[in-house]
Structure formats: C-alpha cells, structure tokens
Motif scaffolding. Structure first.
Motif, PDB file in Angstrom:
ATOM      1  N   ALA A  10       0.980  -1.262   0.106  1.00 55.94           N
ATOM      2  CA  ALA A  10       0.198   0.053   0.030  1.00 55.94           C
ATOM      3  C   ALA A  10       0.973   1.225  -0.050  1.00 55.94           C
ATOM      4  CB  ALA A  10      -0.996  -0.043   1.166  1.00 55.94           C
ATOM      5  N   TYR A  11       1.947   1.150   0.649  1.00 59.23           N
ATOM      6  CA  TYR A  11       2.804   2.337   0.758  1.00 59.23           C
ATOM      7  C   TYR A  11       3.394   2.680  -0.439  1.00 59.23           C
ATOM      8  CZ  TYR A  11       6.803   5.340   2.119  1.00 59.23           C
ATOM      9  OH  TYR A  11       7.716   6.373   1.928  1.00 59.23           O
ATOM     10  N   LEU A  12       3.796   1.487  -1.242  1.00 58.54           N
ATOM     11  CA  LEU A  12       4.581   1.862  -2.430  1.00 58.54           C
ATOM     12  C   LEU A  12       3.565   2.001  -3.667  1.00 58.54           C
ATOM     13  CD1 LEU A  12       7.092  -1.181  -1.950  1.00 58.54           C
ATOM     14  CD2 LEU A  12       7.398   1.460  -1.876  1.00 58.54           C
ATOM     15  N   GLY A  13       2.443   1.646  -3.430  1.00 58.45           N
ATOM     16  CA  GLY A  13       1.387   1.932  -4.488  1.00 58.45           C
ATOM     17  C   GLY A  13       0.682   3.335  -4.742  1.00 58.45           C
ATOM     18  N   ALA A  15      -1.693   4.093  -7.415  1.00 58.33           N
ATOM     19  CA  ALA A  15      -2.996   3.966  -8.095  1.00 58.33           C
ATOM     20  C   ALA A  15      -4.343   3.955  -7.045  1.00 58.33           C
ATOM     21  CB  ALA A  15      -2.838   2.731  -9.047  1.00 58.33           C
ATOM     22  N   LEU A  16      -4.109   3.327  -5.809  1.00 61.31           N
ATOM     23  CA  LEU A  16      -5.320   3.582  -5.103  1.00 61.31           C
ATOM     24  C   LEU A  16      -5.226   4.009  -4.131  1.00 61.31           C
ATOM     25  CD1 LEU A  16      -6.039  -0.453  -5.748  1.00 61.31           C
ATOM     26  CD2 LEU A  16      -7.422   1.464  -6.829  1.00 61.31           C
ATOM     27  N   ALA A  17      -6.140   4.540  -3.194  1.00 59.49           N
ATOM     28  CA  ALA A  17      -6.367   4.723  -1.839  1.00 59.49           C
ATOM     29  C   ALA A  17      -6.227   3.705  -1.007  1.00 59.49           C
ATOM     30  CB  ALA A  17      -7.277   5.492  -1.577  1.00 59.49           C
ATOM     31  N   HIS A  18      -5.413   3.552   0.081  1.00 59.03           N
ATOM     32  CA  HIS A  18      -5.341   2.633   0.871  1.00 59.03           C
ATOM     33  C   HIS A  18      -5.559   2.978   2.190  1.00 59.03           C
ATOM     34  CE1 HIS A  18      -3.226   0.390  -2.555  1.00 59.03           C
ATOM     35  NE2 HIS A  18      -2.557   1.500  -2.600  1.00 59.03           N
ATOM     36  N   TYR A  19      -6.564   1.938   3.053  1.00 59.81           N
ATOM     37  CA  TYR A  19      -6.734   2.385   4.376  1.00 59.81           C
ATOM     38  C   TYR A  19      -6.598   1.171   5.250  1.00 59.81           C
ATOM     39  CZ  TYR A  19      -9.209   6.347   2.375  1.00 59.81           C
ATOM     40  OH  TYR A  19      -9.365   7.551   1.981  1.00 59.81           O
ATOM     41  N   LEU A  20      -6.023   1.216   6.529  1.00 58.53           N
ATOM     42  CA  LEU A  20      -5.717   0.360   7.340  1.00 58.53           C
ATOM     43  C   LEU A  20      -6.958   0.222   8.563  1.00 58.53           C
ATOM     44  CD1 LEU A  20      -3.794  -1.829   9.090  1.00 58.53           C
ATOM     45  CD2 LEU A  20      -3.347   0.203  10.105  1.00 58.53           C
ATOM     46  N   ASP A  21      -7.751  -0.892   8.400  1.00 56.54           N
ATOM     47  CA  ASP A  21      -8.767  -1.158   9.270  1.00 56.54           C
ATOM     48  C   ASP A  21      -8.135  -1.647  10.652  1.00 56.54           C
ATOM     49  OD1 ASP A  21     -10.695  -2.300  10.794  1.00 56.54           O
ATOM     50  OD2 ASP A  21     -11.680  -3.055   9.414  1.00 56.54           O
ATOM     51  N   ILE A  22      -7.917  -0.602  11.518  1.00 61.59           N
ATOM     52  CA  ILE A  22      -7.387  -0.864  12.749  1.00 61.59           C
ATOM     53  C   ILE A  22      -7.851  -2.071  13.829  1.00 61.59           C
ATOM     54  CG2 ILE A  22      -6.275   1.536  12.916  1.00 61.59           C
ATOM     55  CD1 ILE A  22      -8.064   2.232  15.056  1.00 61.59           C
ATOM     56  N   ARG A  23      -9.054  -2.121  13.457  1.00 66.96           N
ATOM     57  CA  ARG A  23      -9.775  -3.343  14.214  1.00 66.96           C
ATOM     58  C   ARG A  23      -9.373  -4.569  14.019  1.00 66.96           C
ATOM     59  NH1 ARG A  23     -16.109  -2.560  14.334  1.00 66.96           N
ATOM     60  NH2 ARG A  23     -15.170  -0.683  15.672  1.00 66.96           N
ATOM     61  N   ARG A  42     -11.639   4.352  12.910  1.00 68.57           N
ATOM     62  CA  ARG A  42     -11.371   2.710  12.716  1.00 68.57           C
ATOM     63  C   ARG A  42     -10.587   2.592  11.548  1.00 68.57           C
ATOM     64  NH1 ARG A  42     -15.697  -2.305  11.466  1.00 68.57           N
ATOM     65  NH2 ARG A  42     -14.022  -3.596  10.769  1.00 68.57           N
ATOM     66  N   PHE A  43     -10.563   3.487  10.379  1.00 61.45           N
ATOM     67  CA  PHE A  43      -9.752   3.568   9.289  1.00 61.45           C
ATOM     68  C   PHE A  43      -8.847   4.518   9.023  1.00 61.45           C
ATOM     69  CE2 PHE A  43     -14.015   0.894   8.521  1.00 61.45           C
ATOM     70  CZ  PHE A  43     -13.420  -0.086   8.053  1.00 61.45           C
ATOM     71  N   LYS A  44      -7.769   4.033   9.124  1.00 59.98           N
ATOM     72  CA  LYS A  44      -6.422   5.055   8.827  1.00 59.98           C
ATOM     73  C   LYS A  44      -5.919   5.156   7.473  1.00 59.98           C
ATOM     74  CE  LYS A  44      -6.744   6.280  13.219  1.00 59.98           C
ATOM     75  NZ  LYS A  44      -7.185   7.526  13.627  1.00 59.98           N
ATOM     76  N   ARG A  45      -5.868   6.079   6.644  1.00 58.92           N
ATOM     77  CA  ARG A  45      -5.423   6.284   5.591  1.00 58.92           C
ATOM     78  C   ARG A  45      -3.848   5.994   5.562  1.00 58.92           C
ATOM     79  NH1 ARG A  45      -5.999   9.302   0.341  1.00 58.92           N
ATOM     80  NH2 ARG A  45      -4.787   8.107  -0.983  1.00 58.92           N
ATOM     81  N   ILE A  46      -3.466   5.074   4.754  1.00 58.06           N
ATOM     82  CA  ILE A  46      -2.003   4.801   4.785  1.00 58.06           C
ATOM     83  C   ILE A  46      -1.150   5.803   3.626  1.00 58.06           C
ATOM     84  CG2 ILE A  46      -0.175   2.962   4.019  1.00 58.06           C
ATOM     85  CD1 ILE A  46      -2.883   1.021   4.594  1.00 58.06           C
ATOM     86  N   PRO A  47      -0.295   6.336   4.090  1.00 60.86           N
ATOM     87  CA  PRO A  47       0.408   7.430   3.416  1.00 60.86           C
ATOM     88  C   PRO A  47       1.074   6.695   2.205  1.00 60.86           C
ATOM     89  CG  PRO A  47       1.637   7.052   5.507  1.00 60.86           C
ATOM     90  CD  PRO A  47       0.318   6.150   5.543  1.00 60.86           C
ATOM     91  N   THR A  48       1.308   7.453   1.193  1.00 59.74           N
ATOM     92  CA  THR A  48       1.923   6.540  -0.061  1.00 59.74           C
ATOM     93  C   THR A  48       3.589   7.412  -0.201  1.00 59.74           C
ATOM     94  OG1 THR A  48       1.009   8.486  -1.622  1.00 59.74           O
ATOM     95  CG2 THR A  48       0.056   6.343  -1.381  1.00 59.74           C
TER      96      THR A  48
END
Length: 97
Positions: A10-13, A15-23, A42-48
C-alpha cells in the motif's frame, strides 16, 4: 494481526487509496476519488511514497552509512553508489522495507 506485506504494498502503490482497518488489521483498497470507508477512528489512510519521503529515507540511511552522504540529494547517484557495494545495497532494501 496486521497485514505487514499489505502495508508495504500500500505504501509503495499510488494507483489506489489504501486504508488500514485498525480493528481487523486488513488493508482496504479504494479508487482515489472514493470516499473513505467507515469512520476515521477505525480506518486510517496509509500514506504513499513520494519524492520527498524517498529523499528523507536516503538522508536517514546516509546518517548511518556515511559513504553515501555525497549521493543523498541525487536518487540516480544514490542507486549507483549502492550498486557498488552489495552488502550496503541489501541493508538499504531492508531499511526501506
């Protein structure tokens, strides 16, 4: 349990927005223009990765490996310098991961 490989991808990509479900630890991939899933608690955006974050990584790595200090500001020269020392190159990739 967190999906560490998914976090790295997710960090390297970009093309999409990536979110971590912390639960659950799952990675949610969405189109860039899609709204964020659920609530921000609950959902944190993963930086790119960006050119700035790559430059910062080179700077931090060079602080420990002084032989690379001269190449920090030039990504091409940095890669060339790494290619001259396979052990240092392996350390770099471990550091990045």
């Amino acid at each position: 349990m967190h999906d560490l490989e998914g976090l790295q991808v997710a960090y390297l990509g970009t093309a999409l927005a990536h979110y971590l479900d912390i639960r659950t630890g799952d990675i949610i991939d969405l189109p860039l223009d899609a709204p964020a899933p659920g609530g921000p608690l609950r959902f944190k955006r993963i930086p790119t990765r960006t050119a700035e974050s790559d430059a910062e990584d080179r700077r931090l790595f060079a602080e420990v490996h002084a032989a690379l200090v001269y190449a920090v500001d030039d990504a091409t020269e940095f890669r060339r310098a790494l290619s001259l020392d396979r052990m240092l190159e392996k350390k770099w990739f471990s550091f990045k991961n």
